[in-house]
Design an enzyme around this catalytic site. Structure first.
Site, short mmCIF file in Angstrom:
data_model
loop_
_atom_site.label_atom_id
_atom_site.label_comp_id
_atom_site.label_asym_id
_atom_site.label_seq_id
_atom_site.Cartn_x
_atom_site.Cartn_y
_atom_site.Cartn_z
N LYS A 50 0.73 -1.08 0.18
CA LYS A 50 0.13 0.05 0.10
C LYS A 50 1.03 1.21 0.27
CE LYS A 50 -3.65 -2.55 2.34
NZ LYS A 50 -4.27 -3.01 3.48
N GLN A 92 -5.37 -2.20 9.74
CA GLN A 92 -4.87 -3.26 8.87
C GLN A 92 -5.37 -4.42 9.63
OE1 GLN A 92 -3.40 -3.19 6.01
NE2 GLN A 92 -3.80 -5.56 5.89
N ASP A 113 -11.60 1.73 3.51
CA ASP A 113 -11.39 0.20 3.27
C ASP A 113 -12.89 -0.04 3.17
OD1 ASP A 113 -9.36 -1.24 3.41
OD2 ASP A 113 -9.03 -1.31 5.41
#
Ligand code: NAP
Length: 275
Positions: A50, A92, A113
């Site tokens: 990322k 995460q 997300d």
């Protein structure tokens, strides 16, 4: 017959170029904060991917790496503060047990997300909002590889909240118009469903779950699985699936790069709304 590979890396690179152009028109670069709790090696490698993508397109990424024993209030305080300064925030996964609720402390408009209950609710209702990156990346990859899902029967194996369920919602939405079947570990005779698929999506997390006898000749097979084995990284489909499928996403280099670029796309969308 050997399946044509759908090159997720190449499609993601095209999207990166489009994002780079949009970012150059902004007054300041979009900001993304990535929060990691603990030392999961897979998480560290996903964050690296990322971070590299963010650098390529011109997003300012900050990595907040917290210890495994961070308290729930401290994690929540960090997220609340980041809501004030960042365009996008991701935590995460996986998170240590007991900390999962922290996801809902991200404001829905910063939830790049697409995991916040509000964004998932918007998806169910067909409203606009942040879309989860892997499902959104699969839909984008289908269109960009010439596989419009309209009128197609899509069979998804896997019903997780981050892949299978939101993908079923995206594909069955008005305007996308696929007919969707969702299978899972309790589905009897799963091969019978898979064999009916024009587009078969494997999102299971075990190698060789989908074998060539479960695939309709010429079908498009999207392999979401990422399994670390002694032979390296493999998906959920067995190698011989490529002898039957018409098109297939490789692992690595298929869905993975699409997930990352859709995250970048969500960050740009978030920054266009707030800046
Ligand atoms: P998950 O939460 O573990 O869900 C797996 C799903 O597969 C569950 O619905 C489970 O059914 C079903 N399942 C398990 N064994 C099965 C079997 N033998 N037959 C049929 N269904 C079975 O996993 P996930 O988060 O969705 O991830 C799935 C895979 O995709 C993993 O390998 C993950 O690493 C990968 N992934 C890749 C990306 C990417 O960007 N490339 C992104 C996300 C995930 P039950 O619900 O009945 O338990």
């Amino acid at each position: 017959m050997s399946a044509k590979l759908i090159d997720g890396k190449k499609i993601a690179a095209e999207i990166e170029l489009e994002l780079k152009t949009k970012i150059l028109e902004l007054d300041s670069p979009p900001r993304l904060s990535v929060v990691q709790v603990g030392e999961d090696p897979a998480s560290t490698s996903y964050i690296r991917a990322k971070s590299n993508a963010a650098e390529r397109v011109g997003i300012e990424l900050t990595h907040h790496h917290l210890s495994e024993d961070v308290s729930k209030p401290d994690l929540e305080k960090l997220i609340i503060n980041l809501n004030e300064t960042e365009n996008g925030i991701i935590i995460q996964l996986p998170l240590p047990k007991g900390l999962e609720e922290a996801l809902d402390f991200i404001q829905p408009e910063n939830d790049v997300d697409g995991f916040h209950s509000v964004n998932l609710g918007n998806l169910v209702q067909g409203k606009s909002g942040m879309k989860p990156c892997t499902p959104a990346g699969i839909v984008e990859m289908l269109y960009r590889s010439g596989n419009n899902p309209e009128g197609k029967h899509v069979v998804i194996v896997g019903r997780s909240t981050i892949v299978g369920k939101p993908l079923a919602l995206l594909l069955s939405q008005k305007g996308v118009d696929a007919t969707v079947t969702v299978c899972h570990s309790r589905t009897p005779n799963i091969g019978e469903y898979c064999k009916q698929a024009d587009i078969l999506v494997a999102a299971v997390g075990y190698p060789n779950t989908i074998t060539s006898d479960m695939v309709k000749p010429g079908a498009v097979v999207i392999d979401v699985g990422v399994n670390r084995t002694e032979e390296g990284l493999v998906g959920d489909t067995s190698y011989d699936v490529r002898e039957v499928a018409g098109q297939l996403t490789p692992v690595p280099g298929g869905v993975g790069p699409m997930t990352v670029v859709m995250l970048m796309s969500n960050v740009v969308a978030a920054s266009l709304k707030t800046d």
